[in-house]
Design a protein around this motif. Structure first.
Motif, mmCIF file in Angstrom:
data_model
loop_
_atom_site.group_PDB
_atom_site.id
_atom_site.type_symbol
_atom_site.label_atom_id
_atom_site.label_comp_id
_atom_site.label_asym_id
_atom_site.label_seq_id
_atom_site.Cartn_x
_atom_site.Cartn_y
_atom_site.Cartn_z
ATOM 1 N N SER A 222 49.867 6.610 43.755
ATOM 2 C CA SER A 222 49.766 5.157 43.899
ATOM 3 C C SER A 222 50.863 4.617 44.821
ATOM 4 O O SER A 222 50.597 3.801 45.713
ATOM 5 C CB SER A 222 49.866 4.501 42.521
ATOM 6 N N ASP A 223 52.091 5.073 44.615
ATOM 7 C CA ASP A 223 53.204 4.628 45.460
ATOM 8 C C ASP A 223 52.977 5.036 46.916
ATOM 9 O O ASP A 223 53.309 4.287 47.838
ATOM 10 C CB ASP A 223 54.529 5.208 44.967
ATOM 11 N N SER B 79 50.636 2.633 49.197
ATOM 12 C CA SER B 79 51.252 1.472 49.844
ATOM 13 C C SER B 79 52.235 1.902 50.929
ATOM 14 O O SER B 79 52.348 1.242 51.966
ATOM 15 C CB SER B 79 51.932 0.565 48.814
ATOM 16 N N THR B 80 52.917 3.016 50.724
ATOM 17 C CA THR B 80 53.866 3.511 51.728
ATOM 18 C C THR B 80 53.126 3.965 52.982
ATOM 19 O O THR B 80 53.511 3.616 54.108
ATOM 20 C CB THR B 80 54.709 4.664 51.150
ATOM 21 N N ALA C 251 50.201 3.016 53.976
ATOM 22 C CA ALA C 251 49.606 1.843 54.628
ATOM 23 C C ALA C 251 50.661 1.087 55.437
ATOM 24 O O ALA C 251 50.384 0.649 56.562
ATOM 25 C CB ALA C 251 48.976 0.924 53.587
ATOM 26 N N ALA C 252 51.867 0.948 54.900
ATOM 27 C CA ALA C 252 52.945 0.246 55.615
ATOM 28 C C ALA C 252 53.322 0.986 56.891
ATOM 29 O O ALA C 252 53.503 0.374 57.950
ATOM 30 C CB ALA C 252 54.162 0.083 54.707
ATOM 31 N N TYR D 62 59.211 6.022 51.967
ATOM 32 C CA TYR D 62 59.130 6.156 50.513
ATOM 33 C C TYR D 62 60.515 6.019 49.897
ATOM 34 O O TYR D 62 60.670 5.449 48.819
ATOM 35 C CB TYR D 62 58.511 7.512 50.149
ATOM 36 N N SER E 165 59.701 -0.175 52.864
ATOM 37 C CA SER E 165 58.984 -0.539 54.088
ATOM 38 C C SER E 165 59.723 -1.587 54.906
ATOM 39 O O SER E 165 59.627 -1.585 56.139
ATOM 40 C CB SER E 165 57.559 -0.995 53.764
#
Length: 148
Positions: A58-59, A62-63, A65-66, A89, A93
């Motif tokens: 999950s983490d 978002s990492t 995607a950034a 990570y 970001s």
């Protein structure tokens, strides 16, 4: 399709984060669990291995995607991407977005970008910014991956 970290990058993150199934405070005093998961972690929290794996996945969404957004329209190979995801990570970001790593990568200066990873080897410990050996080792590994 969303870009994802490669196996070498995932292995790097897992090896440097380690997996702890009981919440602990990292060197900077941040409550952490699993593979460096920090969101909503509190003293006494316990994870199963499956929960640790799910939190990492999950983490990473978002990492990844950034990093992908920051690299839009920039030629980036899988190892470049993986190294920058590992860095992001760890540093967040916002820090990545303003980093020399990203600036140099965007301008095609790969060696300068690789060398800039090494600048991110410090943490604030007891109010003092200090070099952390584990971060120096991680940044060296990320730099090596980036150059591979």
């Amino acid at each position: 399709m969303a870009r994802t970290i490669n196996a070498a990058g995932l292995k790097l993150i897992k090896s440097f984060e380690g997996c702890k199934l009981t919440a602990y405070q990292d060197v900077a005093g941040i409550w952490t669990i699993g593979y460096g998961h920090t969101r909503s972690v509190s003293v006494g929290m316990v994870f199963t291995q499956d929960q640790a794996d799910q939190a990492l996945a999950s983490d990473l969404l978002s990492t990844e995607a950034a990093v992908a957004r920051a690299l839009a329209s920039v030629d980036t190979n899988d190892n470049h991407f993986a190294a920058m995801v590992s860095l992001t990570y760890n540093i967040g970001s916002g820090n990545f977005a303003s980093s020399s790593v990203l600036k140099h990568h965007r301008t095609g200066r790969a060696q300068d970008a690789a060398d800039a990873f090494l600048m991110w080897n410090k943490a604030t410990i007891n109010g003092v910014l200090q070099v952390v050996n584990g971060l120096t080792n991680r940044r060296t590994a990320e730099r090596t991956l980036y150059l591979t």
